[in-house]
Design a protein around this motif. Sequence first.
Motif, PDB file in Angstrom:
ATOM      1  N   GLY A   1      52.510  33.697  35.985  1.00  0.00           N
ATOM      2  CA  GLY A   1      51.351  34.479  36.421  1.00  0.00           C
ATOM      3  C   GLY A   1      50.486  33.745  37.413  1.00  0.00           C
ATOM      4  O   GLY A   1      49.991  34.316  38.380  1.00  0.00           O
ATOM      5  N   GLU A   2      50.309  32.446  37.198  1.00  0.00           N
ATOM      6  CA  GLU A   2      49.401  31.709  38.067  1.00  0.00           C
ATOM      7  C   GLU A   2      50.030  31.424  39.428  1.00  0.00           C
ATOM      8  O   GLU A   2      49.377  31.543  40.457  1.00  0.00           O
TER       9      GLU A   2
ATOM     10  N   ILE B   1      46.700  33.216  34.134  1.00  0.00           N
ATOM     11  CA  ILE B   1      47.407  34.376  34.688  1.00  0.00           C
ATOM     12  C   ILE B   1      46.489  35.138  35.644  1.00  0.00           C
ATOM     13  O   ILE B   1      46.870  35.474  36.762  1.00  0.00           O
TER      14      ILE B   1
ATOM     15  N   THR C   1      54.862  38.346  38.038  1.00  0.00           N
ATOM     16  CA  THR C   1      54.901  38.836  36.656  1.00  0.00           C
ATOM     17  C   THR C   1      55.594  40.195  36.587  1.00  0.00           C
ATOM     18  O   THR C   1      56.374  40.445  35.663  1.00  0.00           O
ATOM     19  N   SER C   2      55.351  41.064  37.569  1.00  0.00           N
ATOM     20  CA  SER C   2      56.016  42.376  37.552  1.00  0.00           C
ATOM     21  C   SER C   2      57.511  42.209  37.713  1.00  0.00           C
ATOM     22  O   SER C   2      58.296  42.890  37.038  1.00  0.00           O
TER      23      SER C   2
ATOM     24  N   GLY D   1      51.712  35.140  40.765  1.00  0.00           N
ATOM     25  CA  GLY D   1      50.804  36.275  40.819  1.00  0.00           C
ATOM     26  C   GLY D   1      51.369  37.539  40.199  1.00  0.00           C
ATOM     27  O   GLY D   1      52.355  37.515  39.452  1.00  0.00           O
ATOM     28  N   PHE D   2      50.717  38.644  40.530  1.00  0.00           N
ATOM     29  CA  PHE D   2      51.128  39.935  39.985  1.00  0.00           C
ATOM     30  C   PHE D   2      52.550  40.273  40.434  1.00  0.00           C
ATOM     31  O   PHE D   2      53.337  40.839  39.673  1.00  0.00           O
TER      32      PHE D   2
ATOM     33  N   ILE E   1      58.988  41.097  34.407  1.00  0.00           N
ATOM     34  CA  ILE E   1      59.029  42.181  33.418  1.00  0.00           C
ATOM     35  C   ILE E   1      60.102  43.203  33.791  1.00  0.00           C
ATOM     36  O   ILE E   1      60.873  43.659  32.936  1.00  0.00           O
ATOM     37  N   ILE E   2      60.177  43.523  35.063  1.00  0.00           N
ATOM     38  CA  ILE E   2      61.176  44.509  35.487  1.00  0.00           C
ATOM     39  C   ILE E   2      62.593  43.971  35.280  1.00  0.00           C
ATOM     40  O   ILE E   2      63.483  44.692  34.834  1.00  0.00           O
TER      41      ILE E   2
ATOM     42  N   PHE F   1      54.743  31.889  30.424  1.00  0.00           N
ATOM     43  CA  PHE F   1      54.475  33.033  31.297  1.00  0.00           C
ATOM     44  C   PHE F   1      53.214  32.804  32.141  1.00  0.00           C
ATOM     45  O   PHE F   1      53.053  33.401  33.206  1.00  0.00           O
TER      46      PHE F   1
END
Lengths: 426, 624
Positions: free
Chosen positions: A327-328, A293, A335-336, A331-332, A339-340, A323
């Motif tokens: 993530g890899e 991640i 992942t955001s 990226g961010f 989650i959102i 997950f």
Amino acid sequence: MREKSDSIFYNVDWFTVGIYLVLIIMGWMNIYSAVYDDVKSNIFDLSRLESKQMIFIFVSMALAFSILVIDASFFTATAYILFSGIILLNIAVRFLGTDIRGSHSWFKFGSLSLQPAEFAKWATGLAIAKYLSGVGKQDWLTKLAVTLGFIALPVFVIVVLQNETGCALVFAAFIVVMYREGIIPGIILVFGILVAIAVVVGLKYPNHLAIFSLILLVIGGIRLLLVRRTTKQILFTFGIVAVFSSMYLVSGKVMEKLPEHQTGRIKSWLGLPVSRQMEDRFGYNTKQSMIAIGSGGWSGKGYLQGTQTKFRFVPEQETDFIFCTVGEEWGFVGTSVVIILYLVLIMRLIIMSERQRSDFTRIYGYGVAAVFFIHLVVNIGMTIGLLPVIGIPLPFFSYGGSSLISFTILLFIFVKLDSQRLLVLR
Amino acid sequence: MNPGARRYILIAFAGIVALLYILRLFYVQVVDDQYKLSAQNQAFLYVTDYPPRGNVFDRNGKLLVINQVAYDLMVVPRDMKGCDTVGLCKILNITRADFDAKLIKFSGSLKEASKDYRTYIFEGQMLPELNARIQERLYKFTGFYVQARTVRKYNYPVAAHLLGYVGEVSQGIVDTSSYYKSGDYIGKSGIEKSYEEALRGKKGVQIKMRDVHNNIKGSYKNGLYDTASVRGSDLVCTLDAELQLLGEKLMQNKKGGIAAIDPSTGEILALITSPTYDPNLFVGRDFSKNYTILHDDSIGIPLLNRASQSYYPPGSTFKLMDALIGQQEGVLTPTTLYPCHSGFTLNKGMPGCHAHGSPLNLDGAISQSCNSYFSWVFKTIMDNPKFHGNTQAAFENWRKYILSFGAGQKLGSDLPFEMKGNIPTVETYNGIFGKGWHTMNVISLGIGQAELGLTPLQMCNVVCSIANRGYFYTPHVIRKVGNGNPLEKWDLKHYTLVTNREYYESVISGMANVLITGTARASAVQGIDICGKTGTAQNPHGDNHSVFVCFAPRVNPKICVAVLVENAGQGAWWGAPIATLLVEQYLKGKITDPSRLIIEKRMEESDLIHMDPKIKKTNPAFWE
């Protein structure tokens, strides 16, 4: 000419269905990437996971469609029957199921396998909704005792006996439902959270009892300065201090009594000193998952470009650790977004629950939201080192027919119930 | 609280948890770099692409040094977990103890090895056959990989010292350099060392991806971040391979050194030392063994380059400089006569001299190599009235002349090994004789003895200055790097302090006569007017060194040669024939005259180290 209300899609919450579809598609893309192998990839090869998952998706959609076709009253009427049936399956699997790595939770039919514990989630939700919506005016302790004693605890114990402790923890989600229904007072939840903190602190810093108790006494003292110092208040305050201190004290000893793999996971999560072998066995997953991640950076390495997941550094990467691929490779940003999306889904489910006239639907809806929430928190928390390794899937992302199908059933029963919100269901 | 209001608490709780998770992800993914580095270490394998080193050509375009393929078995000790050690030992034909010993040598101990992430050459320079057997099972040898390398191959087994050799880079260099990694090769001596940067080229890197089982899974981003290696530049060296070959043949079983330079450019045509070795001995798995044998030979000292690293008294060849300085100082003319009575009468007959006509003029004194004459010359330089009897000032003046010929200092060539030699100073003699020393104390300097020490390269450089009538170019072995132009730094003329061309001509006339009527007349070559000078250098290590310096042709000289054969007697016996054979080879391309072929054979076959002392003390020109 047919009435609009006759359509099976009448009043269906398309927003929720839309999020579901987006998550399903993203999930499949990630599974494809997690098992991607540029030499052999062939979507029509049914031995490959991405192809199987595609089949599970079709099956899920067919089931979702069937649920929308069935009248909502079917679920209210058969809630206990469905629950009992699933419980029986869960008991049977303990004795008749196939032993997979020490877990007794799987029925195997040829190359297909089925995990009835997954199905217990929506069955439990239905049963609790049925009970609480029909019980009328009872005091909260009775409701709590019945809900726990006849529904939640038996399921929990049965699933623990299948050696699926992680899966069993999911049933804690229904605490949220009971909180919303006013059965559990908020103070108890706060107390529970504080106890959990005391336990974790006790595990992490086991040799500082004096300091820990002193801090509690100071907090207790401040509290006593602010309230009327009746005997009851003083006893209550010191009682609380005593409870937390003893939690702190016994936490380490309790942990040592747990099975080795659980002790190992907890220790490596807390960064406690463990032997090299223990670290290799239990710290490895988290370490590799965080590397995967973390190496994604801001916008990821690109779809199908993940090195850590593609080259199998991360164990269980298509199931519990899916997950990592998100993530890899994304990226961010990725992942955001995931989650959102989940947060939006959960909030939407809460809003939908609150718009019901039917208690049954509202209670069931909260159960659905809570189950998704706990999966999200535990699964992602484990991949980023916030929680110990607990093997439960990320809904719609993790590979596996049982979880995908049961999450679909869980969600679509609610979508169906919601679509008939103008009727009062019992 | 109204249960319906609890929805807000729940929504807030979910929102806060989600926010915490996003913040945590931001830290792990964006802020903290450690995971990216770990991922690179795990999943990326940086494969160095070693370029072939540049080839080395001789002056005529003949390939001297080329590359051949060999395979190095590399190991990263930390990654060895799960390695099939037994299988590997079997293939390499070593015991488990040998295996562990290697790891201990790399990392200090087996425990350290398990943490050691550096790369080592476990087995160097394997042949293709052994490599194939290892490759077959390489997947079982975790922590090991095979690196194809190029190693040197020497087409002519000559000039080992000058060409140098290539070996594994030392830890000291790895620690201070940003280019070299442990396990790399580097030029260790000779031009391999002095032209390392040009020869090595530039390493490239391929970023490969590997999976958790250490299997290579292709190039990262299809090679987007790979860098191509750049081939090393070829060098054109100034050596004449045939000349070098002949020189080494003539010098075999003798000790000594030869330098041959083209005076019109300063290009070193041959640089010969004996005993020598085949440069191919320093290639391949037997390097250490061979190196140790050569290194431990304390009698032959084959690793020493006698042509530039040893200095010797120049003997009578030094008289040429006295003749030039004397004229420049105005104390000598070509017609100056001095008597000789088998010795220098002014100093109780010392130094002694051999039988020849007396008195002699400068020309005759050079061709007959009269010690008395040059003692006189040296005396007049030292007692030059312009210094008012200050011997030390006169000596300093003389010394400056000597240094201007390149003697007694490093010439600044591109050879990584060059000795200064020794030209004594006023202080040297103050130390020996006290401050009041006078000319007679140091009279033997006049005939190239006493504390004087010149390397054969410096002797040759002096001859170049004479051949050029007053200047020399810095001697060098490389004139072109890669496709570039000839290096300009070698175009600079260094003038001596003897400036008048006439003075040189008078000396050269004497040198010509050396090979016509003089001491080396037996070495005259039909059709080439060689100008030379013999020397018979007394030394504290045994028999006299045989010295000969020469250049040819007299007009527009093309080659200067200085030969020193240790403990071989008179300059005319060994030095002169060897030097003139080299001149002949270089100017004519080969030696054809039957009488010269006999001399060549005689030189080549004579073992001076093991020769009967009685035979050794005779002139080989007159052997039956």
